[in-house]
Design an enzyme around this catalytic site. Structure first.
Site, short mmCIF file in Angstrom:
data_model
loop_
_atom_site.label_atom_id
_atom_site.label_comp_id
_atom_site.label_asym_id
_atom_site.label_seq_id
_atom_site.Cartn_x
_atom_site.Cartn_y
_atom_site.Cartn_z
N SER A 28 0.85 -1.21 0.00
CA SER A 28 0.00 0.00 0.00
C SER A 28 0.87 1.25 0.00
O SER A 28 2.00 1.23 0.52
CB SER A 28 -0.87 0.01 1.26
OG SER A 28 -1.59 1.22 1.34
N TYR A 38 -1.26 -0.26 10.73
CA TYR A 38 -1.53 -0.63 9.33
C TYR A 38 -0.38 -0.12 8.46
O TYR A 38 0.17 -0.86 7.65
CB TYR A 38 -2.87 -0.04 8.87
CG TYR A 38 -3.20 -0.38 7.42
CD1 TYR A 38 -3.70 -1.63 7.08
CD2 TYR A 38 -2.96 0.53 6.39
CE1 TYR A 38 -3.98 -1.95 5.75
CE2 TYR A 38 -3.24 0.22 5.06
CZ TYR A 38 -3.76 -1.02 4.75
OH TYR A 38 -4.03 -1.35 3.42
N1 LIG Z 1 -8.98 -0.79 -0.58
C1 LIG Z 1 -7.95 0.04 -0.55
O1 LIG Z 1 -8.09 1.27 -0.68
C2 LIG Z 1 -6.54 -0.50 -0.41
C3 LIG Z 1 -5.48 0.41 -0.53
C4 LIG Z 1 -4.18 -0.05 -0.42
C5 LIG Z 1 -3.96 -1.40 -0.21
N2 LIG Z 1 -5.02 -2.27 -0.07
C6 LIG Z 1 -4.69 -3.68 0.18
O2 LIG Z 1 -5.33 -4.47 -0.81
C7 LIG Z 1 -5.55 -5.78 -0.26
C8 LIG Z 1 -6.99 -6.18 -0.52
O3 LIG Z 1 -7.83 -5.34 0.27
P1 LIG Z 1 -9.31 -4.92 -0.18
O4 LIG Z 1 -9.34 -3.47 -0.33
O5 LIG Z 1 -9.77 -5.77 -1.33
O6 LIG Z 1 -10.08 -5.26 1.17
P2 LIG Z 1 -11.26 -6.29 1.44
O7 LIG Z 1 -12.33 -6.11 0.44
O8 LIG Z 1 -11.58 -6.13 2.88
O9 LIG Z 1 -10.57 -7.71 1.16
C9 LIG Z 1 -9.64 -8.27 2.06
C10 LIG Z 1 -9.31 -9.66 1.57
O10 LIG Z 1 -8.41 -10.26 2.51
C11 LIG Z 1 -8.93 -11.52 2.91
N3 LIG Z 1 -8.54 -11.77 4.30
C12 LIG Z 1 -8.67 -10.94 5.36
N4 LIG Z 1 -8.26 -11.54 6.49
C13 LIG Z 1 -7.83 -12.79 6.12
C14 LIG Z 1 -7.29 -13.89 6.83
N5 LIG Z 1 -7.09 -13.85 8.16
N6 LIG Z 1 -6.98 -15.02 6.13
C15 LIG Z 1 -7.20 -15.07 4.80
N7 LIG Z 1 -7.69 -14.06 4.07
C16 LIG Z 1 -8.02 -12.93 4.73
C17 LIG Z 1 -10.45 -11.37 2.77
O11 LIG Z 1 -11.11 -12.61 2.63
P3 LIG Z 1 -11.89 -13.31 3.88
O12 LIG Z 1 -12.42 -12.21 4.75
O13 LIG Z 1 -12.95 -14.15 3.26
O14 LIG Z 1 -10.85 -14.14 4.56
C18 LIG Z 1 -10.53 -10.56 1.48
O15 LIG Z 1 -10.41 -11.39 0.36
C19 LIG Z 1 -5.20 -5.69 1.22
O16 LIG Z 1 -3.90 -6.22 1.44
C20 LIG Z 1 -5.21 -4.20 1.49
O17 LIG Z 1 -4.38 -3.85 2.59
C21 LIG Z 1 -6.29 -1.85 -0.18
#
Ligand SMILES: NC(=O)c1ccc[n+]([C@@H]2O[C@H](COP(=O)([O-])OP(=O)(O)OC[C@H]3O[C@@H](n4cnc5c(N)ncnc54)[C@H](OP(=O)(O)O)[C@@H]3O)[C@@H](O)[C@H]2O)c1
Length: 219
Positions: free
Chosen positions: A112, A125
């Site tokens: 990120s 985070y």
């Molecule tokens: N959205 C943003 O603005 C943003 C910005 C920068 C970086 N990111 C990064 O992008 C990645 C995806 O995030 P997102 O935005 O798509 O968020 P999200 O919609 O909340 O998705 C999070 C994903 O992580 C999985 N996950 C969470 N805890 C887990 C665990 N203990 N074991 C296995 N899987 C787990 C969830 O699946 P389950 O809950 O089914 O396990 C889900 O597929 C993350 O690493 C996040 O930090 C996001």
């Protein structure tokens, strides 16, 4: 491909969405919690056998647990560190060893822009993503000489469950747009990308804000 997450209903539905139009099994679901570290080596073996090998591994799991500016809570920090960083180590170490042996493969880590400075908002985070970014750089430097590529993805704001309800989502993009940028970077064997690309410029400026000013900002 093998898809891993904890929520089996969503995982099954996603695999169905991929497999049905193709009329063949292209995606296999595996219910897994990345903090179940001990199960990782066995599961990696099982998946590699089921797929007939492994050439690309993407570590995407991440959580952001919001915390108020006056709150300092170890339990939240531990959960974020375990999913965002320790889970990554649990998976990427055995994957790196496998790719090192086979002298081929590609590792992608979803980090990120949050990992580039310690902002007031979400200290642990930010720190978990800084650690992941640094670890991925080290892996790249170790593995490049073995023909293995490591891509670090630094998203800005992406419209997903994680950001739902958040305000001031500057330059926010859809998950589909972020995925398309990541796919292009994988094909082009890039080392580091920002998605949306504008974040490269934004973070160049943010990285260079002197501390005397940065610590007075409220983002
Ligand atoms: N959205 C943003 O603005 C943003 C910005 C920068 C970086 N990111 C990064 O992008 C990645 C995806 O995030 P997102 O935005 O798509 O968020 P999200 O919609 O909340 O998705 C999070 C994903 O992580 C999985 N996950 C969470 N805890 C887990 C665990 N203990 N074991 C296995 N899987 C787990 C969830 O699946 P389950 O809950 O089914 O396990 C889900 O597929 C993350 O690493 C996040 O930090 C996001």
């Amino acid at each position: 491909m093998a898809l891993l997450a904890r929520r089996d209903d969503l995982l099954e539905a996603l695999c169905e969405e991929i497999n049905s139009p193709a009329d063949e099994i292209r995606a296999i679901p595996y219910v897994h919690d990345v903090t179940d570290y001990d199960s990782v080596p066995g599961l990696l073996q099982e998946i590699t056998a089921a797929l007939g090998g492994l050439d690309l591994f993407i570590y995407n799991s991440g959580i952001l647990i919001p915390s108020g500016m006056k709150h300092f809570e170890f339990e939240k920090d531990r959960r974020m560190t375990e999913v965002n960083y320790l889970g990554a180590l649990a998976w990427l170490n055995p994957v790196a060893a496998m790719f090192h042996r086979q002298k081929a493969g590609q590792i992608v880590g979803i980090s990120s822009v949050a990992g580039e400075r310690g902002r007031v908002g979400n200290p642990s985070y930010n720190a978990s993503k800084a650690a992941l970014t640094c670890y991925l750089e080290s892996l790249r430097n170790r593995l490049t000489r073995r023909g293995v590529h490591v891509l670090t993805v630094k998203p800005g704001y992406v419209l997903t469950d994680m950001t739902s309800g958040m305000k001031n989502l500057y330059f926010a993009i859809s998950a589909e747009r972020a995925a398309a940028d990541i796919c292009t970077a994988i094909r082009r064997r890039k080392q580091v990308i920002y998605t949306a690309p504008i974040w490269w410029l934004v973070m160049l400026a943010v990285r260079n804000i002197p501390s005397i000013i940065f610590r007075r900002l409220s983002f």
